[in-house]
Design a protein around this motif. Sequence first.
Motif, PDB file in Angstrom:
ATOM      1  N   PRO A  86       0.786  -1.246   0.000  1.00  0.00           N
ATOM      2  CA  PRO A  86       0.000   0.000   0.000  1.00  0.00           C
ATOM      3  C   PRO A  86       0.816   1.293   0.000  1.00  0.00           C
ATOM      4  CG  PRO A  86      -0.850  -1.541   1.633  1.00  0.00           C
ATOM      5  CD  PRO A  86       0.429  -2.114   1.121  1.00  0.00           C
ATOM      6  N   HIS A  87       2.074   1.258   0.411  1.00  0.00           N
ATOM      7  CA  HIS A  87       2.880   2.472   0.451  1.00  0.00           C
ATOM      8  C   HIS A  87       4.030   2.413  -0.566  1.00  0.00           C
ATOM      9  CE1 HIS A  87       4.606  -0.382   3.324  1.00  0.00           C
ATOM     10  NE2 HIS A  87       5.776   0.117   2.981  1.00  0.00           N
ATOM     11  N   HIS A 121      -3.508   1.484  -2.640  1.00  0.00           N
ATOM     12  CA  HIS A 121      -2.343   2.326  -2.396  1.00  0.00           C
ATOM     13  C   HIS A 121      -2.730   3.505  -1.509  1.00  0.00           C
ATOM     14  CE1 HIS A 121       1.136   4.931  -3.144  1.00  0.00           C
ATOM     15  NE2 HIS A 121       1.766   3.803  -3.450  1.00  0.00           N
ATOM     16  N   ALA A 122      -1.846   3.855  -0.596  1.00  0.00           N
ATOM     17  CA  ALA A 122      -2.110   4.936   0.362  1.00  0.00           C
ATOM     18  C   ALA A 122      -2.290   6.295  -0.326  1.00  0.00           C
ATOM     19  CB  ALA A 122      -0.981   5.001   1.383  1.00  0.00           C
ATOM     20  N   SER A 123      -1.608   6.505  -1.458  1.00  0.00           N
ATOM     21  CA  SER A 123      -1.689   7.794  -2.176  1.00  0.00           C
ATOM     22  C   SER A 123      -2.350   7.625  -3.540  1.00  0.00           C
ATOM     23  CB  SER A 123      -0.286   8.377  -2.352  1.00  0.00           C
ATOM     24  OG  SER A 123       0.331   8.561  -1.116  1.00  0.00           O
ATOM     25  N   GLU A 124      -3.351   6.791  -3.583  1.00  0.00           N
ATOM     26  CA  GLU A 124      -4.027   6.435  -4.832  1.00  0.00           C
ATOM     27  C   GLU A 124      -4.454   7.652  -5.659  1.00  0.00           C
ATOM     28  OE1 GLU A 124      -8.447   4.631  -5.702  1.00  0.00           O
ATOM     29  OE2 GLU A 124      -7.313   3.798  -4.035  1.00  0.00           O
TER      30      GLU A 124
END
Length: 158
Positions: A86-87, A121-124
């Motif tokens: 995710p990051h 993803h954390a910053s999608e």
Amino acid sequence: MPATLDNPNPVVYDVLNIASTRKGISTCDESERDIIDSLEVFDMIRRINDPEHPLTLEQLKVTQHENVTVDDEKNYVKINFTPTIPHCSMATLIGLCIRVKLLRNLPSRFKVDILVTPGTHASEDAVNKQLNDKERVAAALENEHLLTTVNQCISNTD
């Protein structure tokens, strides 16, 4: 390859055993339109190398055939890709590699959207915005080091 890896031990998956459907884009007769389908587009991107590991995006399940949508009549391609963690700091670079590969291989009539698979993803939102903004993509490709990295990832993928 980066000095420290985001994901030092990624899961490696089996690849699809499909025959290449790539016919090659014909440029001889402009009146004949090549029909492009999702399997052909997937075949274009499946062998892109991961920037961190000596593996393909398909082997890492970053790209999968079911995440490729093609509407040939509307000249539209949508790719969802799934970062391994995710990051993942390489998500934008991976998406840029997919975009460049398709820019170089698809007929210019296609509009292409490259998106992070929702919720992976954390910053999608930021990654999606960057990958689908023509000016940002053009600016990124003016960076010689970045372009060299992209070219290394997409080399030997045909």
